[in-house]
Scaffold this active site. Sequence first.
Site: not given
Length: 238
Positions: A43, A70, A190
């Site tokens: 990410h 991401e 998450h």
Amino acid sequence: MTRLSVNINKIATLRNSRGGNIPNVMEAAINCQKFGAEGITVHPRPDERHIRRQDVYDIKPHIRTELNIEGYPSEDFLNLVTEVNADQATLVPDGPGQLTSDHGWNTWEHADFLRDVISRLHQAGIRTSVFVDPDLKAIEGAKLAGADRIELYTEPYATIYPTNPEKAIAPFVEAAEFAKELGLGINAGHDLSLKNLKYLIDKIPYIEEVSIGHALIADALYLGLRNTIHEYLECIKP
């Protein structure tokens, strides 16, 4: 079977805190694969506080499973994803200075934007996943925008799970069933951990991919990376 994609951002954070190249991010990605991970997630953020753009270019030739990138779909992000030919782009609605992802897209408010981004990624042959809360309207919007998958934002599940697992999982089961009916693939991520992952997969066995970074890398400090990945793989075995 659910696939495990290891997010290696925190390894890059540790490297960046001291400078130099210890720990080596590319070596970590290679080892995650060697130890059984079925994907690598990165990410990159605009301030490059963990994964850097150059890391992504360096890592891609060594990824023999899947590379999931991401990020907020800015022009820079889209250029990076298409230039390295990522296997999957996970679109998140993060602001530039956001510490970590903490909410899903309002897919109706941003419908035109998401539709254009997803169309561009599809033209490059890249699978798209849209980060959403367990909200049926948001999931429907992701489908209408052309997404291949959704990624369910699972922090609310992880927060409630220790005291009330059934309450924690209920909205995610409903959301996943709705997404499946629409023909969307389902990812999740998450705050998933060794404590709550197995229950999630038991209740939603058709989740295609979980992306896990913070908890997994923290566990590796105690268990070692090889043993930790094996422990997470055990949680998602059918």
